[in-house]
Design an enzyme around this catalytic site. Sequence first.
Site, PDB file in Angstrom:
ATOM      1  N   SER A 205       8.597  81.393  30.102  1.00 16.33           N
ATOM      2  CA  SER A 205       7.263  81.806  29.660  1.00 16.33           C
ATOM      3  C   SER A 205       7.324  83.144  28.937  1.00 16.33           C
ATOM      4  O   SER A 205       6.711  83.320  27.873  1.00 16.33           O
ATOM      5  CB  SER A 205       6.313  81.935  30.862  1.00 16.33           C
TER       6      SER A 205
ATOM      7  N   ARG B 288       3.129  90.623  31.117  1.00 18.51           N
ATOM      8  CA  ARG B 288       2.729  89.990  32.382  1.00 18.51           C
ATOM      9  C   ARG B 288       1.233  89.661  32.380  1.00 18.51           C
ATOM     10  O   ARG B 288       0.816  88.645  32.934  1.00 18.51           O
ATOM     11  CB  ARG B 288       3.117  90.834  33.594  1.00 18.51           C
TER      12      ARG B 288
ATOM     13  N   HIS C 176       0.965  86.595  30.377  1.00 17.18           N
ATOM     14  CA  HIS C 176       1.487  85.507  31.208  1.00 17.18           C
ATOM     15  C   HIS C 176       0.420  84.985  32.168  1.00 17.18           C
ATOM     16  O   HIS C 176       0.314  83.784  32.431  1.00 17.18           O
ATOM     17  CB  HIS C 176       2.713  86.038  31.970  1.00 17.18           C
TER      18      HIS C 176
END
Lengths: 213, 213
Positions: free
Chosen positions: B17, B42, B45
């Site tokens: 990812s 993040r 994500h």
Amino acid sequence: MKTELEQVLPGEIEARSFEIITEELEQSGRKIEERYAPIIKRVIHTTADFDYADQLVFSPNVLELAMEALREGACIVTDTQMAKAGINKKALRKLGIEIYNFMADEDVAEAAKRNGTTRAVASMDKAAALNCPIIFAVGNAPTALIRIYELVQEGKLQPELVIGTPVGFVNVVQSKEMILELPVPYIVARGRKGGSNVAAAIVNALLYLVCGR
Amino acid sequence: MKTELEQVLPGEIEARSFEIITEELEQSGRKIEERYAPIIKRVIHTTADFDYADQLVFSPNVLELAMEALREGACIVTDTQMAKAGINKKALRKLGIEIYNFMADEDVAEAAKRNGTTRAVASMDKAAALNCPIIFAVGNAPTALIRIYELVQEGKLQPELVIGTPVGFVNVVQSKEMILELPVPYIVARGRKGGSNVAAAIVNALLYLVCGR
């Protein structure tokens, strides 16, 4: 303080937010079906992302079926502690609804390791053995949705509702499209976006349809 | 099954990812500062929303200051159970960090009622009395951020870090701009977007910077 704050009483913040969402949806020219408005607007309320007006898809009669399931003792299974934490506990108590998340269970960790799969998959297997009708709220793990798909295809699971809103980049889009092929009630956020917060918002919107806000 | 799934081992989904996020950030031409990449990626994500590459703002030296605070026994206070649930417990245990959320406390509900304010405000007042350096992770309530602003201005609070990512429509944008005026370390998601998931993702990114993933 340079910033101008809007004066809104604590108890009125949510209602004011929904007014703004309604106004801006109208101004944007996006068309939403009125019956789905409580779900769509609550997801926008949770994300401030109007894309969900286009991305949320609903199976036929899903609201009626979901509300009936909630009234008749279905339990809720989530794929994250976050989704579980985000669901309104007062509404659950009012309706006597149990909520489960198996991700931190030792037997789930062991089964995942043994089978070379994710804990999300193992926790869906554990859910399939529950002795109650199930509403799945899957906001994180595409592998959980894929396992639900397989279990339904194999005749081992017949969920009352699948809320499918994983977020991310690996098999997320695909896993959600797979749920759309199933002969089960679903509410799915197509595309990459979603999250545990979105799954929880959809559950809460359904709970409020049944027992009021 | 009509859908083509990408074959990725469970332990490699996150890394894959992040590869995709890195590629697409480059293709999009968005510029992010390399030192902030672990935080920004993040959050993307967690949300699949590349807007955060532009919306996240960082006070000077905030990463160094936050990492030092985490190493030296700061505690974390969240404004929702969801944010608390989304923070990596293994990393917290490794670093010996306590995490608090006061939203469901009876004394907080009573104080909010008595003062005609939100529970979020009352829970920030309760946090200000804690006997440890504090990292705030506020992903939901603008009133919590506004209270932090007031407490700092009154000299009653000196947080190690304020993560400000409320989401929504009423005073959300304003509350985040107020934090940017404060002489405290902050990471803020400007604009309407954010959420408990975003606050938790930022805390997790900081924890992983300190103790590894």
